[in-house]
Design an enzyme around this catalytic site. Structure first.
Site, PDB file in Angstrom:
ATOM      1  CD  GLN A  38      -2.961  -1.205   2.205  1.00 45.24           C
ATOM      2  OE1 GLN A  38      -2.701  -1.916   3.161  1.00 45.24           O
ATOM      3  NE2 GLN A  38      -4.057  -0.484   2.138  1.00 45.24           N
ATOM      4  CG  HIS A  66      -1.251  -6.040   5.215  1.00 43.92           C
ATOM      5  ND1 HIS A  66      -1.345  -5.366   6.410  1.00 43.92           N
ATOM      6  CD2 HIS A  66      -2.289  -5.582   4.471  1.00 43.92           C
ATOM      7  CE1 HIS A  66      -2.383  -4.547   6.404  1.00 43.92           C
ATOM      8  NE2 HIS A  66      -2.969  -4.655   5.216  1.00 43.92           N
ATOM      9  CG  ASN A 107      -3.655  -7.208   7.877  1.00 40.85           C
ATOM     10  OD1 ASN A 107      -3.691  -6.490   8.873  1.00 40.85           O
ATOM     11  ND2 ASN A 107      -4.465  -7.015   6.842  1.00 40.85           N
ATOM     12  CD  GLU A 108      -8.144  -6.147   7.984  1.00 39.99           C
ATOM     13  OE1 GLU A 108      -8.534  -6.274   6.803  1.00 39.99           O
ATOM     14  OE2 GLU A 108      -8.238  -5.085   8.617  1.00 39.99           O
TER      15      GLU A 108
HETATM   16  O1  IFM Z   1      -6.208  -0.419   4.021  1.00 42.31           O
HETATM   17  C1  IFM Z   1      -6.806  -1.448   4.747  1.00 42.31           C
HETATM   18  C2  IFM Z   1      -5.743  -2.388   5.291  1.00 42.31           C
HETATM   19  O2  IFM Z   1      -4.976  -2.938   4.258  1.00 42.31           O
HETATM   20  C3  IFM Z   1      -6.400  -3.528   6.050  1.00 42.31           C
HETATM   21  N1  IFM Z   1      -7.333  -3.053   7.039  1.00 42.31           N
HETATM   22  C4  IFM Z   1      -8.307  -2.057   6.617  1.00 42.31           C
HETATM   23  C5  IFM Z   1      -7.594  -0.906   5.924  1.00 42.31           C
HETATM   24  C6  IFM Z   1      -8.631   0.154   5.482  1.00 42.31           C
HETATM   25  O3  IFM Z   1      -9.537  -0.388   4.580  1.00 42.31           O
END
Ligand code: IFM
Length: 386
Positions: free
Chosen positions: A17, A113, A156-157
């Site tokens: 990102q 991620h 992540n997530e």
């Molecule tokens: O930008 C994302 C991130 O990559 C993961 N969690 C949520 C953020 C906002 O949407």
């Protein structure tokens, strides 16, 4: 409102990102139409060029008064071809860790991620059983990096990875698709293996879950519980026994007798279209604590907005909710804001989450007042009561 001694104050990012030029990742290949997937508004391109400018980015955080930086290392750079490890990429991330430590920023390292190497995606990614071993071989390869790193987030997530795993299932108008059970199982197996490896290197391991603050309307409690099970709770349950769990909270989802309800017309929305709802983080922390019963870090929390004063309002509300959790005896250890920099928001640069803006042509950094604000809170380790 005082926070406990040693409470971490920081900001988070993810490699794809902000780094730029992540050409060997599945996301880059999708952005340019070389892998299947929905078209994007804008490819990530050079992003914020943080791959080269990370010393400046970290220095801005440290200078503002923060003491932690969460960032991810990019599997697609470290293992661009299956089985071939780039020593130069490993060295790059070693230098990043060293820079953070020199600046007295506690590094929190995320191993995965969202993005994968393109070879992994071509083999079917998390839809295939081979995913777990492939991921664990990568984790083994980066263990030498962890020397002196205390906090490691394995994945992540994982709940978002699971709900988005099946390309055949589109996004509903409200809410999320359900988690894909065999993908969820694989992610949990990968996490368990990674926790062992990370611990063998002397670091504390956890993963971070996108908590959704599912709120039942009266009478819809069972529907909400069922709805949250595959999309959130199974991942928090899997964190039991870990060294910590990460909560990533932005908004809420209200659940009626037939499932998620649309956001009311009158509600304020952020640039992602989500409802403005700062207390979401408190609800995420409480659910994580109830289910995993391990120390909690807020590893992401923030708002996409062009109105930086509103970002400060949002953080104020969110930190009040974090403080209320501490007062109730929940072991919350830190708050890491999403995001340090305006970031590539998976297809677009329009939703701006950053504490730091940057020029799209020159990459010049422009810290926002919200960075100074959060830094001041960090320095006094307290939120003013008014
Ligand atoms: O930008 C994302 C991130 O990559 C993961 N969690 C949520 C953020 C906002 O949407």
């Amino acid at each position: 409102m005082n926070f406990p001694e040693g409470f971490l104050w920081g900001a988070s990012t993810a490699a794809h990102q902000i780094e730029g030029g992540n050409v060997n990742s599945d996301w880059w290949q999708r952005e340019w139409g070389h892998l299947p997937g929905p078209p994007v508004e804008t490819p990530s391109g050079d992003a914020a060029d943080s791959y080269h400018r990370y010393p400046e980015d970290m220095a801005l955080l440290a200078r503002a008064g923060l003491d932690a930086y969460r960032f991810s290392i990019e599997w697609a750079r470290i293992e661009p071809e299956q089985g071939w490890i780039s020593r130069a990429a490993v060295d790059h991330y070693r230098r990043m860790i060293g820079t953070a430590r020199d600046l007295r920023l506690t590094p929190m390292l995320t191993l995965h991620h969202f993005t994968n190497p393109v070879w992994f995606a071509r083999q079917g990614g998390w839809m295939e059983d081979a995913a777990v071993d492939a991921f664990l071989r990568y984790v083994e390869a980066v263990l030498p990096l962890l020397d002196g790193v205390e906090l490691v987030c394995t994945i992540n997530e994982p709940n978002m990875v699971s709900v988005l795993a099946d390309p055949e299932v589109g996004f509903p108008a409200v809410g999320l698709p359900p988690g894909v059970p065999h993908v969820t199982d694989r992610l949990i197996a990968a996490h368990r293996g990674a926790v062992e490896l990370v611990r063998s290197a002397g670091a504390r391991a956890g993963w971070s879950v996108a908590t959704q603050a599912y709120q039942p309307e009266p009478g819809a409690e069972a529907v909400a519980a069922e709805y949250g099970a595959s999309r959130e709770d199974v991942f928090l349950d899997a964190a039991e026994g870990d060294d910590w769990v990460g909560v990533q909270a932005y908004t809420r989802t209200r659940i009626g007798p037939d499932g998620p309800l649309p956001i009311p017309e009158s509600a304020e929305r952020t640039l992602t279209g989500w409802e403005y709802y700062p207390p979401a983080v408190g609800e995420g922390i409480r659910n994580a604590w109830r289910r995993a019963a391990v120390p909690v870090y807020v590893t992401e929390n923030g708002i996409a907005t062009d109105d930086d004063a509103r970002r400060i309002d949002y953080m104020t509300g969110a930190l009040q909710a974090v403080h209320a959790c501490l007062e109730d005896g929940i072991d919350v250890r830190g708050y890491l804001h999403w995001s340090a920099l305006d970031n590539y928001e998976w297809g677009s640069y329009r939703p701006r989450f950053g504490l730091i803006a940057w020029d799209r042509e020159t990459f010049e950094r422009h810290p926002k007042p919200s960075l100074e604000w959060l830094g001041r809170i960090a320095q006094v380790n307290a939120l003013p009561a008014s």
